[in-house]
Design an enzyme around this catalytic site. Structure first.
Site, PDB file in Angstrom:
ATOM      1  N   SER A 178      -9.242 -29.768  26.786  1.00 35.55           N
ATOM      2  CA  SER A 178      -8.607 -30.998  27.379  1.00 35.55           C
ATOM      3  C   SER A 178      -7.243 -31.199  26.701  1.00 35.55           C
ATOM      4  O   SER A 178      -6.444 -30.380  26.391  1.00 35.55           O
ATOM      5  CB  SER A 178      -9.364 -32.130  27.984  1.00 35.55           C
ATOM      6  OG  SER A 178      -8.699 -33.198  28.461  1.00 35.55           O
ATOM      7  N   ASP A 273     -11.399 -30.397  39.036  1.00 37.41           N
ATOM      8  CA  ASP A 273     -10.704 -31.234  37.985  1.00 37.41           C
ATOM      9  C   ASP A 273      -9.401 -31.422  38.435  1.00 37.41           C
ATOM     10  O   ASP A 273      -8.524 -30.564  38.804  1.00 37.41           O
ATOM     11  CB  ASP A 273     -10.714 -30.104  36.570  1.00 37.41           C
ATOM     12  CG  ASP A 273     -10.388 -30.644  35.277  1.00 37.41           C
ATOM     13  OD1 ASP A 273      -9.573 -31.771  35.567  1.00 37.41           O
ATOM     14  OD2 ASP A 273     -10.124 -30.047  34.396  1.00 37.41           O
ATOM     15  N   HIS A 303     -14.086 -31.366  35.097  1.00 38.04           N
ATOM     16  CA  HIS A 303     -13.734 -31.589  33.973  1.00 38.04           C
ATOM     17  C   HIS A 303     -14.734 -31.774  32.895  1.00 38.04           C
ATOM     18  O   HIS A 303     -15.686 -32.716  33.022  1.00 38.04           O
ATOM     19  CB  HIS A 303     -12.558 -32.530  33.960  1.00 38.04           C
ATOM     20  CG  HIS A 303     -11.678 -32.714  32.822  1.00 38.04           C
ATOM     21  ND1 HIS A 303     -10.479 -31.819  32.307  1.00 38.04           N
ATOM     22  CD2 HIS A 303     -11.936 -33.612  31.557  1.00 38.04           C
ATOM     23  CE1 HIS A 303     -10.109 -32.156  31.317  1.00 38.04           C
ATOM     24  NE2 HIS A 303     -10.912 -33.288  30.555  1.00 38.04           N
TER      25      HIS A 303
END
Length: 335
Positions: A178, A273, A303
Site C-alpha cells: 500500500s 481493492d 486491500h
C-alpha cells in the site's frame, strides 16, 4: 474463519459479485465480523485512534510468532535522525543473501514495525531472504515528503552497510504494501534518477501510485471492503493536504515519464481493492517502458490481505503464491 464452507457462507451472507469477480467467502465473513465490531474503515476521528484501531484489529487475526526466524533490532541513519528498524533472518540462513528493504503500509498515517512484524517474518522465512523493516515518520505530524526522505535515506544507508546486514549492495531489493509500496517505488525511481545502485527488484503489494486521478476501481470498491473511499481521502489529506501538489512524482509515481531502466518488478493487486486499477496501470506503464514485470491480481481478495493471512487458509494460500513470485523474481536476478 475455519468453519466448514456451508457454515461460513451462512455467516458471510449472499455471495458478493462485482466486476465479474466473487469475493472470497472467508474475506466476506471477516468483513461482516468487523462491521459488527464497528471496524468498517481504517480512518478515525484522530490519527491516534486510527493507529490504535489498526494495531488492535491485527491482534485478532495474528497467530503465534512464526518459528524459524531470528529478529534483531537495528537503527538506520536518516537526515531526520536515527530510524528504528528490524532485521529478519531465517535461522538456517547463514550465508550472505538478498536483503529486502521493506516499508510498511498504512496510508502514511498508521502502521509501524509491530503491525507488519508477522508479514516480515513470513517473507523472510518462505522467500529465504533477509528482510529489513524500516520505520519512517508518519503524517500528519510529518507530512509529505517526510516519509519519502526517510525511505530514501534508509535505502542509501542499506547500500552503504549491506555487508553488515548480511547482504551486498548488489543484492538489495525494495518492497512494501500500500503506502509502503508507494515508498518502495519512489525509492527505485530515486535510485535510477540519481545514479545510485538500483534495487535488484521492486516488490509492490497493492501499491498507491497515483494521487491525482480517481479511477473506476475506487468507485466500485470504495465502501465496505476495509479500505474505503472516505479512508483514502482522510489519509491523503493528512499526508499531502495541498491538492495541487499531488502530481509530484515522489507521490504519484505513475506520473513519472522516465520509467525506462527501472528495477524488475513483482506487482500484486487485489480484485476488490479501490487501488486496483492504478496499481495495474503502473504495471502496464512499466512493461511498456521495457521493465520486466510480473503482475498478479487476486480477484477474490481485498486491500490489506497480506496482513490478514493468519485469518484463513485462502489468505495464507494467496501469500504463499505471492512469496513464490518474489522468489522467482529474485532468482532471475541471481541467474
Amino acid at each position: 474463519m475455519r468453519l466448514p464452507r456451508p457454515l461460513l457462507r451462512l455467516v458471510a451472507g449472499e455471495p458478493v459479485r462485482v466486476d465479474g469477480q466473487e469475493l472470497a467467502v472467508e474475506v466476506q465473513a471477516l468483513l461482516r465480523l468487523q462491521a459488527l465490531a464497528g471496524q468498517e474503515r481504517m480512518s478515525a476521528d484522530t490519527p491516534e485512534k486510527a493507529r490504535t484501531a489498526m494495531s488492535g484489529g491485527l491482534e485478532v487475526v495474528r497467530g503465534a510468532p512464526l518459528p524459524g526466524v531470528q529478529v534483531s533490532r537495528r537503527c538506520v541513519r536518516a537526515r531526520s535522525g536515527e530510524r528504528d528498524a528490524r532485521l529478519y533472518r531465517p535461522t538456517n540462513l547463514t550465508d550472505p543473501s538478498t536483503l529486502l528493504v521493506f516499508y510498511h503500509g498504512g496510508g502514511w498515517v498508521v502502521g509501524d514495525l509491530d503491525t507488519h512484524d508477522e508479514l516480515c517474518r513470513f517473507l523472510a522465512k518462505h522467500a529465504d531472504i533477509r528482510v529489513l523493516s524500516v520505520d519512517y515518520r508518519l503524517a500528519p505530524e510529518h507530512p509529505f515528503p517526510a516519509a519519502v526522505e526517510d525511505a530514501v535515506d534508509a535505502y542509501e544507508y542499506v547500500l552503504d552497510n549491506a555487508e553488515d546486514l548480511g547482504s551486498s549492495p548488489d543484492s538489495v531489493a525494495v518492497g512494501g504494501d500500500s503506502a509502503g509500496g508507494n515508498l518502495a517505488a519512489v525509492v527505485a525511481q530515486h535510485a535510477l534518477a540519481n545514479g545510485l545502485k538500483s534495487p535488484v527488484l521492486q516488490f509492490l503489494l497493492y501499491p498507491a501510485v497515483d494521487a491525482s486521478t480517481r479511477r473506476r476501481s475506487r468507485d466500485l470498491f470504495g465502501n465496505g471492503l476495509l479500505l474505503t473511499d472516505e479512508d483514502m481521502d482522510w489519509f491523503m489529506d493528512m499526508y499531502q493536504p495541498d491538492r495541487d501538489a499531488r502530481t509530484d512524482p515522489r507521490l504519484s509515481v505513475l506520473l513519472n515519464g522516465e520509467l525506462e531502466g527501472l528495477a524488475p518488478t513483482v506487482l500484486v493487486t487485489a480484485g476488490f481493492d479501490p487501488l486496483r486499477d492504478e496499481g495495474e496501470e503502473y504495471g502496464r506503464r512499466l512493461a511498456e517502458a521495457g521493465v520486466p514485470v510480473v503482475s498478479r491480481r487476486f480477484p477474490d481478495l481485498i486491500h490489506g490481505f497480506a496482513n490478514l493471512f493468519g485469518a484463513s487458509p485462502r489468505l495464507r494460500e494467496a501469500m504463499f503464491e505471492t512469496v513464490g513470485h518474489l522468489r522467482a523474481g529474485l532468482a532471475l536476478h541471481s541467474s
